[in-house]
Write an enzyme that holds these catalytic residues in place. Structure first.
Site, PDB file in Angstrom:
ATOM      1  N   ASP A   1      -0.270  86.113  62.268  1.00  0.00           N
ATOM      2  CA  ASP A   1      -1.118  86.853  61.483  1.00  0.00           C
ATOM      3  C   ASP A   1      -0.016  87.744  60.461  1.00  0.00           C
ATOM      4  O   ASP A   1       1.055  87.965  60.805  1.00  0.00           O
ATOM      5  CB  ASP A   1      -1.969  87.628  62.504  1.00  0.00           C
ATOM      6  CG  ASP A   1      -3.400  88.067  61.664  1.00  0.00           C
ATOM      7  OD1 ASP A   1      -3.551  87.925  60.450  1.00  0.00           O
ATOM      8  OD2 ASP A   1      -4.317  88.400  62.374  1.00  0.00           O
TER       9      ASP A   1
ATOM     10  N   ASP B   1       2.359  84.754  56.499  1.00  0.00           N
ATOM     11  CA  ASP B   1       1.613  85.336  55.374  1.00  0.00           C
ATOM     12  C   ASP B   1       1.184  84.037  54.539  1.00  0.00           C
ATOM     13  O   ASP B   1       2.044  83.181  54.264  1.00  0.00           O
ATOM     14  CB  ASP B   1       2.261  86.308  54.723  1.00  0.00           C
ATOM     15  CG  ASP B   1       1.463  86.756  53.035  1.00  0.00           C
ATOM     16  OD1 ASP B   1       0.294  86.065  53.081  1.00  0.00           O
ATOM     17  OD2 ASP B   1       1.777  87.340  52.471  1.00  0.00           O
TER      18      ASP B   1
ATOM     19  N   TYR C   1     -16.810  82.928  49.430  1.00  0.00           N
ATOM     20  CA  TYR C   1     -16.521  82.440  50.651  1.00  0.00           C
ATOM     21  C   TYR C   1     -17.181  81.128  50.847  1.00  0.00           C
ATOM     22  O   TYR C   1     -16.151  80.018  50.912  1.00  0.00           O
ATOM     23  CB  TYR C   1     -17.291  83.385  51.840  1.00  0.00           C
ATOM     24  CG  TYR C   1     -17.018  82.863  53.255  1.00  0.00           C
ATOM     25  CD1 TYR C   1     -15.718  82.547  53.745  1.00  0.00           C
ATOM     26  CD2 TYR C   1     -18.086  82.415  53.963  1.00  0.00           C
ATOM     27  CE1 TYR C   1     -15.401  82.271  55.241  1.00  0.00           C
ATOM     28  CE2 TYR C   1     -17.942  82.043  55.254  1.00  0.00           C
ATOM     29  CZ  TYR C   1     -16.555  81.788  55.934  1.00  0.00           C
ATOM     30  OH  TYR C   1     -16.305  81.352  57.277  1.00  0.00           O
TER      31      TYR C   1
END
Length: 368
Positions: free
Chosen positions: A81, A99, A188
């Site tokens: 993460d 990332d 999204y």
């Protein structure tokens, strides 16, 4: 369910042969494929999943690690993460900074850790994405392209989840099949359709082992509600055990497909393990149950009769929910790789209340 039992070497050998046959025409990130780079796929030592070998798995975002570590070993599953993880995540197994917008960082992780499977969960959800479209476009689309390029370059098995949000108001709603008009109206959803199509394109053109499941609303006691339209179905359990009152941002009759996190994780692992020759699609719906806020509240009241629910529909979330299917047709997943859910509404409610109650008790918090 269609049955085929090729060897792991045959499965991955054929995939990598497909990658090899096209790789000479590809160029990635400013470098070109050379015969020396490609020749590593010709060796038996390079086959990612020889019969006695376990996959090495990198997960972008958090989730799925526990079930995979039980099957393949703690050190073979790496969580990642961009944020500092809570202590229990560090204690549970390998965790690294990653990332998805930094291609070089991702490539180093894959190479240094001999990754063979990549599970890409990093994304901004529906409501958060609508509030910051530019950031959603970067993470959900640019990040996806980094992962797709890396998986193709390294001959990885790649899983990218899709969602109920990949459908739109012109889609069939009851039920929504695997193949139909989609045309979502959120960034999204648009990014998820883009991911489905790019993965399928790269599979057919270059042999990428791309796999995708459309998740319904996923309900878990282990994560706090985030920025999704279906998150009321998590928050209501926390409210029932704390204040005894839940204010719902959807109408009481808003029906949406839902799934317990246990079924979601199991479906993902079973799909990743399925031999390629059993898969007639690269993207499948998976289903478990479909309910309304009113129905889940009624089921909770069987154990907590004091629960009070008021309704204050939020125009953004309600509009999104009204554009989504009320049920999924997952008959192809059932036929091709044997998918079958185990949690119904009654089992889901019992498990959520028990799990959240235990967490609150262990943390010394009051339980209503």
């Amino acid at each position: 369910m269609r049955v085929c039992v090729p060897s792991a070497a045959a499965l991955f050998g054929s995939l990598c042969h497909s990658c090899r046959s096209r790789a000479r025409r590809l160029s990635f990130r400013g470098f070109s494929w050379s015969p020396r780079q490609i020749s590593r796929w010709n060796s038996q030592d390079s086959i990612d999943l020889a019969p006695a070998e376990k996959p090495r798995i990198l997960i972008t975002g958090v989730g799925l690690a526990e079930i995979l570590r039980k099957q393949y070993g703690t050190e073979n599953v790496i969580l990642s993460d961009i944020k500092k993880a809570p202590p229990e995540v560090y204690r549970s197994g390998p965790f690294v900074y990653a990332d998805v917008l930094d291609y070089k960082n991702l490539r180093e992780l894959v190479v240094n850790n001999r990754i063979t499977w990549l599970v890409h969960y990093s994304a901004l959800l529906s409501v958060v994405g609508e509030a910051n479209v530019a950031l959603a476009r970067k993470i959900n689309i640019t990040g996806l392209h980094n992962v797709l390029d890396l998986a193709l370059e390294s001959c990885l098995r790649l899983f990218v989840p899709s969602t109920i949000g990949a459908f739109g108001p012109s889609s069939p709603r009851d039920p929504a099949p695997d193949l139909c008009v989609q045309r979502p109206r959120t960034i999204y959803g648009v990014s998820k359709v883009h991911g489905e199509l790019m993965g399928e394109y790269l599979h057919h053109k270059y042999g990428l082992d791309f796999r995708c499941l459309r998740y319904p609303g996923v309900i878990s006691a282990n994560t706090q509600p985030g920025g999704g339209t279906t998150n009321y179905a998590v928050q209501i359990f926390h409210d029932a055990l704390s204040t005894g009152h839940h204010e719902c941002y959807l109408r009481p009759d808003t029906r949406l497909p839902m799934m317990h996190i246990g079924d979601c994780h199991r479906a993902t692992v079973e799909f990743m393990q399925a031999p390629e020759c059993q898969l007639s699609l690269r993207t499948y719906n998976i289903a478990a149950m479909s309910f309304t806020p009113e129905e889940v509240a009624s089921e909770i009241r069987k154990q907590l009769p004091h629960l009070k629910v008021t309704y204050n529909p939020d125009s953004v979330r309600q509009t999104i929910a009204d554009s989504w299917p009320v049920r999924f047709d997952d008959s192809n997943a059932q036929r091709d790789w044997g998918w079958k859910s185990t949690y119904g509404l009654e089992e889901l409610v019992s498990d959520m209340l028990s799990s959240i109650r235990d967490k609150k008790t262990n943390a010394g918090l009051p339980v209503s």
